[in-house]
Scaffold this active site. Structure first.
Site, mmCIF file in Angstrom:
data_model
loop_
_atom_site.group_PDB
_atom_site.id
_atom_site.type_symbol
_atom_site.label_atom_id
_atom_site.label_comp_id
_atom_site.label_asym_id
_atom_site.label_seq_id
_atom_site.Cartn_x
_atom_site.Cartn_y
_atom_site.Cartn_z
ATOM 1 C CD GLU A 162 63.982 -4.432 63.962
ATOM 2 O OE1 GLU A 162 64.587 -5.374 64.473
ATOM 3 O OE2 GLU A 162 63.222 -3.663 64.608
ATOM 4 C CG ASN A 204 59.036 -0.960 60.261
ATOM 5 O OD1 ASN A 204 58.926 0.264 60.210
ATOM 6 N ND2 ASN A 204 58.919 -1.634 61.396
ATOM 7 C CG HIS A 239 62.432 2.527 68.378
ATOM 8 N ND1 HIS A 239 61.303 2.539 69.171
ATOM 9 C CD2 HIS A 239 62.262 1.519 67.495
ATOM 10 C CE1 HIS A 239 60.485 1.567 68.772
ATOM 11 N NE2 HIS A 239 61.043 0.941 67.760
ATOM 12 C CD GLU A 267 58.646 -0.560 65.388
ATOM 13 O OE1 GLU A 267 59.508 -0.634 66.290
ATOM 14 O OE2 GLU A 267 58.476 -1.453 64.553
ATOM 15 C CG ASP A 269 60.164 4.551 71.478
ATOM 16 O OD1 ASP A 269 61.238 4.792 70.898
ATOM 17 O OD2 ASP A 269 59.803 3.383 71.758
HETATM 18 O O1 9MR Z 1 57.677 -3.537 71.994
HETATM 19 C C1 9MR Z 1 57.989 -4.857 71.672
HETATM 20 C C2 9MR Z 1 58.307 -5.630 72.967
HETATM 21 O O2 9MR Z 1 57.144 -5.792 73.742
HETATM 22 C C3 9MR Z 1 58.895 -6.991 72.616
HETATM 23 O O3 9MR Z 1 59.296 -7.624 73.802
HETATM 24 C C4 9MR Z 1 60.080 -6.796 71.693
HETATM 25 C C5 9MR Z 1 60.715 -8.129 71.344
HETATM 26 O O4 9MR Z 1 61.724 -7.998 70.432
HETATM 27 O O5 9MR Z 1 59.641 -6.146 70.504
HETATM 28 C C6 9MR Z 1 59.194 -4.849 70.749
HETATM 29 O O6 9MR Z 1 58.842 -4.195 69.554
HETATM 30 C C7 9MR Z 1 59.889 -4.027 68.594
HETATM 31 C C8 9MR Z 1 59.230 -4.042 67.234
HETATM 32 O O7 9MR Z 1 58.481 -5.210 67.058
HETATM 33 C C9 9MR Z 1 60.275 -3.920 66.122
HETATM 34 N N1 9MR Z 1 61.109 -2.771 66.323
HETATM 35 C C10 9MR Z 1 61.695 -2.609 67.648
HETATM 36 C C11 9MR Z 1 60.602 -2.678 68.720
HETATM 37 C C12 9MR Z 1 61.194 -2.441 70.093
HETATM 38 O O8 9MR Z 1 62.101 -3.452 70.429
#
Ligand code: 9MR
Length: 467
Positions: A162, A204, A239, A267, A269
């Site tokens: 990101e 990513n 997402h 990722e 969903d």
């Molecule tokens: O799913 C993850 C969640 O449990 C954490 O609290 C969160 C914190 O920022 O991160 C989530 O995963 C993220 C991933 O690492 C990067 N892309 C976005 C995902 C969803 O927020």
């Protein structure tokens, strides 16, 4: 839609039976039967079907483990390989969450996708205030030490995550960029290539699934990194919102493949405004089918990873209030229409019949006779807000449900939270588990839930009451 798919498959099977009967040839010797698990279908295609794994569920929930082992051939740590978990204070590395995942993957013959080395979120406070030179050194040391530790165990890494913002493809204004300038991305890849020359290195991000200013920026960066042999793959988080698989997603991924890169849906969903109707669940099946079909159809798509197992495991409701049901399984571990859509997209048998493998066995939950302690870990403070993670430790007995209470010292409040039911009254806060994260084994500490806070960060004394 699903009925149509089922009917179409039945008709084709009928034709095949008649034709083979006429020729006197046994069907089983002529046609491999379509796979009935995601894993079987992905194995046949030679690609990964992955899932993001929650460390506390992996430790405490046998049904969760069994479901993952049955359906997936690849895993990603949902949080456990991020910098705040791996190097919470400078120079002190903690690989325990990632090691547990690697062990699980090896027991079950799975690949591990590493997520992530350099990200603006879930990075410990200590690195955020370093000067440019010190930060570069610390970033490179983090990459080298982490990749060396899992060399040979983690096949692919999200080296940077990101790094482009959502506006016009500008670089994200992160603490990394502010301290080091844009070169930090190249430095990160150089350190990663040197640390583990056998690993595939990825960038990513989200909202780059279609062709737009943000994915154009990545395309340009990818060209530059490929020219220096520093990049192997591009990760598209996906997402997505129901009904919004970008029409040019395939074309977008193809242009990265044309640069000589692998692509990966990292990722996936697909969120639905709740409550979800049957029609929406079937639309979601089509959307999952489309995304998996795109990967299956591309020459160099290394796989699709879904961001969580059951709907209740997902980060979505905590961050997008009113949205949910974004995954392939419901909270009773049963496949949703989306599962059959994904299976069909991978070339498996997407007719809605229960998977043929054995149902997962469940172990009884531990007796909740324990006491607990808890603390707020400030993981990120960006001035106008901050992120706290809440760590809960079960004492000598297992915990089977928890409630926490604390009082803010100076006017803080919670603006959003995930993985807990939270209520506030003035400066008092009460938070309790959301079911799946209720159980903590005796002596274990889990990173149970988290929140974004307003005001200045604080770690007040927390009272933990076990159910
Ligand atoms: O799913 C993850 C969640 O449990 C954490 O609290 C969160 C914190 O920022 O991160 C989530 O995963 C993220 C991933 O690492 C990067 N892309 C976005 C995902 C969803 O927020």
């Amino acid at each position: 839609m699903l009925l149509t798919r089922k009917r179409r498959r039945a008709v084709i099977a009928g034709v095949v039976t008649v034709a083979t009967a006429a020729l006197g040839i046994g069907l089983s010797t002529q046609f491999a039967s379509a796979q009935t698990t995601l894993r079987g279908a992905a194995d046949e295609l030679g690609i990964d079907i992955g899932v993001a794994v929650n460390d506390s569920l992996l430790q405490n929930n046998q049904a969760y483990r069994d479901l993952i082992a049955r359906e997936f051939n690849s895993v990603t740590a949902e949080n456990g390989m991020k910098m705040e978990s791996v190097q919470p204070s400078q120079g002190s590395f903690n690989f325990s969450q990632g090691d547990r995942l690697v062990a699980f993957a090896q027991q079950n013959d799975m690949t591990v996708h590493g997520h992530t080395l350099v990200w603006h979120n879930q990075s410990p406070g200590w690195i955020q205030n370093l000067s440019g030179t010190a930060m570069r050194q610390a970033m490179e040391n983090h990459i080298t030490t982490t990749m060396n530790h899992w060399e040979g165990d983690v096949a692919t890494w999200d080296v940077v995550n990101e790094v482009v913002s959502d506006s016009n493809g500008q670089m994200r204004d992160s603490f990394w960029l502010r301290a080091m300038g844009e070169d930090y991305i190249q430095w990160a890849f150089e350190a990663a290539r040197a640390a583990d020359p056998g690993a595939d290195l990825y960038m990513n991000d989200y909202s780059i699934d279609g062709i737009n200013a943000k994915s154009d920026r990545y395309y340009q960066m990818a060209q530059e990194l490929v020219a220096q042999d520093l990049l192997d793959g591009m990760g598209f988080q996906a997402h997505l919102i129901l009904g919004q698989v970008p029409g040019n997603m395939e074309q977008n991924l193809q242009r990265f493949v044309d640069l000589g890169l692998k692509v990966r849906i990292t990722e996936l969903d697909i969120r639905i405004e709740m409550p979800a109707t049957q029609q929406e669940l079937e639309q979601q099946a089509q959307d999952f089918q489309r995304v998996t079909e795109i990967c299956a159809g591309l020459a160099d798509c290394s796989g699709v990873t879904v961001w969580g197992v059951r709907d209740g495991d997902s980060w979505v409701p905590g961050v997008f209030p009113g949205y949910g049901a974004p995954l392939l399984f419901n909270d009773s571990n049963q496949p949703k229409p989306a599962y059959y859509g994904a299976l069909e997209g991978l070339g498996g048998d997407g007719s809605e019949e229960p998977p043929t493998t054995e149902e997962p066995t469940t172990t009884p939950p531990p007796t909740g006779d324990g006491d607990c302690t808890a603390e707020i870990d400030v993981v990120n403070d960006w001035g106008s807000g901050w992120q706290g993670n809440v760590l809960i430790t079960a004492d000598s007995g297992a915990v089977n449900g928890w409630t926490l209470n604390w009082t803010w010292p100076s006017g803080q409040s919670i603006t959003s939270s995930w993985n807990a039911q939270v209520s506030s009254s003035g400066s008092s806060v009460t938070a309790s588990d959301v079911g799946w994260n209720a159980n903590i084994a005796a002596g274990q500490t889990v990173n149970a839930w988290g929140f974004v806070g307003s005001g200045s960060s604080a770690s007040p004394q927390v009272t933990c009451t076990a159910a």
